[in-house]
Design an enzyme around this catalytic site. Structure first.
Site, PDB file in Angstrom:
ATOM      1  N   ASP A   1       7.247 -16.648 -32.599  1.00 54.60           N
ATOM      2  CA  ASP A   1       5.915 -16.679 -33.222  1.00 54.60           C
ATOM      3  C   ASP A   1       4.646 -17.360 -32.029  1.00 54.60           C
ATOM      4  O   ASP A   1       4.370 -18.655 -32.324  1.00 54.60           O
ATOM      5  CB  ASP A   1       5.761 -17.432 -34.559  1.00 54.60           C
ATOM      6  CG  ASP A   1       4.458 -17.421 -34.910  1.00 54.60           C
ATOM      7  OD1 ASP A   1       3.442 -16.284 -34.810  1.00 54.60           O
ATOM      8  OD2 ASP A   1       4.065 -18.559 -35.993  1.00 54.60           O
TER       9      ASP A   1
ATOM     10  N   TYR B   1      10.282 -25.392 -44.133  1.00 51.12           N
ATOM     11  CA  TYR B   1       8.737 -25.393 -44.664  1.00 51.12           C
ATOM     12  C   TYR B   1       8.729 -25.278 -46.350  1.00 51.12           C
ATOM     13  O   TYR B   1       8.289 -24.337 -46.725  1.00 51.12           O
ATOM     14  CB  TYR B   1       8.101 -24.148 -43.903  1.00 51.12           C
ATOM     15  CG  TYR B   1       8.064 -24.393 -42.501  1.00 51.12           C
ATOM     16  CD1 TYR B   1       6.902 -24.995 -41.867  1.00 51.12           C
ATOM     17  CD2 TYR B   1       8.791 -23.865 -41.683  1.00 51.12           C
ATOM     18  CE1 TYR B   1       6.760 -25.110 -40.736  1.00 51.12           C
ATOM     19  CE2 TYR B   1       8.781 -23.858 -40.392  1.00 51.12           C
ATOM     20  CZ  TYR B   1       7.718 -24.722 -39.720  1.00 51.12           C
ATOM     21  OH  TYR B   1       7.481 -24.747 -38.226  1.00 51.12           O
TER      22      TYR B   1
ATOM     23  N   GLU C   1      16.427 -21.878 -33.943  1.00 51.40           N
ATOM     24  CA  GLU C   1      16.389 -20.809 -34.857  1.00 51.40           C
ATOM     25  C   GLU C   1      17.402 -19.485 -34.531  1.00 51.40           C
ATOM     26  O   GLU C   1      16.623 -18.457 -34.810  1.00 51.40           O
ATOM     27  CB  GLU C   1      15.086 -20.600 -35.402  1.00 51.40           C
ATOM     28  CG  GLU C   1      14.440 -21.697 -36.039  1.00 51.40           C
ATOM     29  CD  GLU C   1      12.999 -21.502 -36.815  1.00 51.40           C
ATOM     30  OE1 GLU C   1      12.666 -20.361 -36.682  1.00 51.40           O
ATOM     31  OE2 GLU C   1      12.468 -22.469 -37.393  1.00 51.40           O
TER      32      GLU C   1
ATOM     33  N   GLU D   1      10.947 -29.229 -37.487  1.00 52.38           N
ATOM     34  CA  GLU D   1       9.925 -28.819 -37.807  1.00 52.38           C
ATOM     35  C   GLU D   1       9.833 -28.769 -39.341  1.00 52.38           C
ATOM     36  O   GLU D   1      10.672 -28.649 -40.219  1.00 52.38           O
ATOM     37  CB  GLU D   1       9.843 -27.127 -37.401  1.00 52.38           C
ATOM     38  CG  GLU D   1       9.756 -26.977 -35.976  1.00 52.38           C
ATOM     39  CD  GLU D   1       9.631 -25.373 -35.787  1.00 52.38           C
ATOM     40  OE1 GLU D   1       9.337 -24.704 -36.638  1.00 52.38           O
ATOM     41  OE2 GLU D   1      10.293 -24.934 -34.623  1.00 52.38           O
TER      42      GLU D   1
END
Length: 623
Positions: free
Chosen positions: A199, A492, A439, A528
């Site tokens: 991303d 997240y 990831e 993150e």
């Protein structure tokens, strides 16, 4: 622990066997000259459906403006994507061409070697000097160098030509794939799309400085330094190994350790030796000492008959260790308070920008941060220099982002990227951990042998630093975690999962962090977390995408972090992201990723002020 002061040295110089081995940053010295090739180059893209035309027609043997019909100026360093008003250039995938001319002084002819060095170029690069190929390199984020002594015309004009291809495949690091839709109702014949699983914008171009530099015929080619301190930090030891090129068996090496004022602290000689001394001024992370980031200079002097070479290497003296619950610098446990970043800015893309580097480190210090991760690729050496000087700890990451389909060919490229990164950054005190990726699909059975090999290879090259891999799969399914020294995970809560439900963050954070530690008995940190916000969007009660929601979410994470920190195994928090950044166009991204605590132009959001308060409170609590 008492350190030994005996001197160990070898009478023979270590000589590189097969040409240049080192990637030392170019510098001027008593024996070296340096010439920048940065500036405005000539640039052209290949026709989309005739990508090999530049090779077939040998564009490198002629002036680019005579080879291609569409030639434009292009700044170096920069990404080419956002420089023009042409969407074709912005989105171009394939071979592009760069060219510039330069003069070489006549005095360089004779008893000197000349090298051409690129800080990085993304992704596949071929380089010619005066129509003669001198090197090629795969990988978009690390330097490469070629000796060009024999290809140059001295006292006259020379031409450097670069062919560069940003295409990503299932075997590149990072991965991508070229898709041919094969639907002639919707797409023209031969039409293709570049897809990739990350991303951020796959910026392309010559991103970092290009230098021409000289050395003597016999020269210092590479230096490896490790440091340690006694348990009471009263004694410091620097161990070094120096590799020389073109040296005779009678060549001698001398080393002087200089403090920041240039005073000589200690001296030694030989290609492999150590310097031990009392009361060293240690390299400390920011806010752990009143003088963080202290750097000595290791002055290296090679004397080979009547040939001399000098090189100066900045080094920090520190110890680094780790166990099942923490990382220790100078025998004190550290807590990481920082963020993930990107090399990203308006117009220049990923191109090195000194004003932006200085601004970012001013903001880092203003925030009271002590660390960042080079998400998701190695950052420019110029950035790393500032981390060394400012006492900012770095988790140094290669571009192994979102990897899948683990095979032998991918592994080969992964190991080569790791080798190049360690070779470049092995001497940096700021680098306290290697990250072998971000990831991946690490729940797959084949991920276990794959990452076991990457970790073992990394430790073979550098056993002095812990190794991590930033994980996104669950603790119950991940196959790579057993091989790591530190568990880094991204989550997240209340953003990608349970969107809007801030009340769930603490429970989910506490349970998952504890489960990672309980299963693998490793230190754990969150690399993150966060939420997107559009500057100026507000709501009460807060809703997603507002600045109010971003800060409300952060506060819930902070409560969980405070509990975990007291439990001993939780060693850090890194918010995503330092600043908003560019992404590929898509229906889920409105002009980029907006999870930054700063906007892309570095103006602070309320989240930046909140994070500053947070980091200042951690420092106070740890004192």
């Amino acid at each position: 622990m008492k350190l030994c002061f005996s001197l160990i040295f070898f009478s023979k110089i270590f000589v590189a066997a097969n040409g240049p081995q080192g990637i030392l940053y170019p510098q001027q010295s008593e024996s070296r000259e340096l010439f920048s090739l940065d500036g405005v180059w000539t640039f052209a893209i290949s026709p989309k459906f005739d990508q090999d035309i530049g090779f077939k027609n040998q564009w490198y043997r002629k002036e680019l403006k005579k080879a291609s019909k569409y030639v434009i100026p292009m700044p170096v360093p920069s990404s080419y994507n956002d420089i023009t008003q042409n969407a074709t250039i912005r989105d171009f995938v394939g071979w592009v061409w760069y060219e510039r001319t330069f003069f070489v002084p006549a005095r360089w002819r004779g008893e000197q070697r000349v090298f051409l060095r690129f800080g990085s170029a993304n992704y596949e690069t071929v380089v010619w000097i005066n129509g003669v190929k001198v090197t090629n390199h795969s990988g978009g984020y690390l330097p490469f160098v070629a000796e060009v002594t024999k290809q140059l015309s001295y006292g006259s004009e020379n031409k450097v030509t670069v062919a560069l291809n940003n295409t990503l495949t299932p075997l590149t690091i990072p991965q991508g794939r070229i898709v041919f839709p094969n639907n002639t109702d919707r797409y023209p014949p031969g039409y293709f799309i570049q897809e990739y699983n990350f991303d951020f914008t796959n910026y392309a171009g010559i991103h970092r400085p290009v230098y021409l530099y000289t050395t003597p015929r016999s020269y210092i080619d590479d230096v490896t330094v490790t440091t340690e301190t006694s348990e009471d930090n009263y004694f410091g030891t620097i161990r070094y190994s120096i590799l020389c090129q073109g040296c005779s068996k009678d060549a001698m090496l001398y080393t002087d350790l200089l403090d920041e004022d240039g005073a000589n602290v200690a001296s030694n000689f030989g290609p492999k030796n150590k310097i031990s001394f009392k009361r060293p001024k240690l390299w400390w992370p920011n806010l752990m000492h009143e003088r963080p980031g202290y750097l000595y200079t290791l002055k290296i002097h090679l004397k080979d008959g009547d040939v001399e070479d000098f090189y100066r290497l900045k080094i920090g003296v520190r110890s680094l260790s780790w166990n099942s619950s923490g990382i220790f610098i100078n025998h004190q446990k550290v807590y990481f308070q920082g963020f993930g970043k990107h090399e990203d800015f308006l117009i220049k893309g990923r191109g090195v920008d000194y004003s932006l580097i200085v601004k970012d480190f001013n903001l880092i210090n203003w925030l009271g941060a002590n660390s960042f991760r080079t998400s998701h690729y190695p950052y420019a050496e110029e950035i790393m220099d500032f981390a060394d000087k400012n006492g900012i700890m770095v988790i140094d990451e290669i571009p192994g982002v979102g990897l899948d389909h683990f095979g032998a060919d991918l592994l080969k490229n992964h190991l080569e990227a790791m080798k190049e990164l360690i070779h470049r950054d092995k001497n940096r005190p700021s680098v306290v951990m290697w990250s072998i990726g971000n990831e991946p699909q690490s729940q797959k059975p084949e991920a276990a042998p794959y990452y076991s090999q990457v970790v073992n290879f990394t430790k073979l090259l550098d056993p002095t630093r812990p190794v991590t891999l930033v994980l996104s799969r669950g603790y119950f399914e991940d196959k790579a975690a057993p091989f790591l020294d530190v568990i880094c995970f991204n989550r997240y809560y209340s953003w990608y999962s349970d969107t809007g439900h801030l009340e769930l963050i603490q429970q989910q954070l506490l349970n998952e962090a504890r489960n990672w530690h309980n299963k693998f008995r490793k230190p754990v940190m969150m690399t993150e977390y966060g939420a997107g916000s559009i500057a100026g969007f507000h709501s009460d009660p807060p809703v997603v995408w507002t600045e109010d929601y971003q800060t409300a979410l952060m506060k819930e994470y902070f409560k969980g972090f405070d509990i975990l920190r007291k439990e001993g195994f939780f060693i850090g928090e890194m918010i995503w992201n330092f600043a908003d950044f560019g992404t590929p166009q898509g229906s889920t991204r409105v002009f980029g990723n907006h999870k930054g605590i700063f906007a892309r132009d570095r103006s602070p959001k309320p989240a930046a002020h909140l994070l500053k308060q947070r980091y200042e409170s951690i420092v106070t609590a740890l004192k």
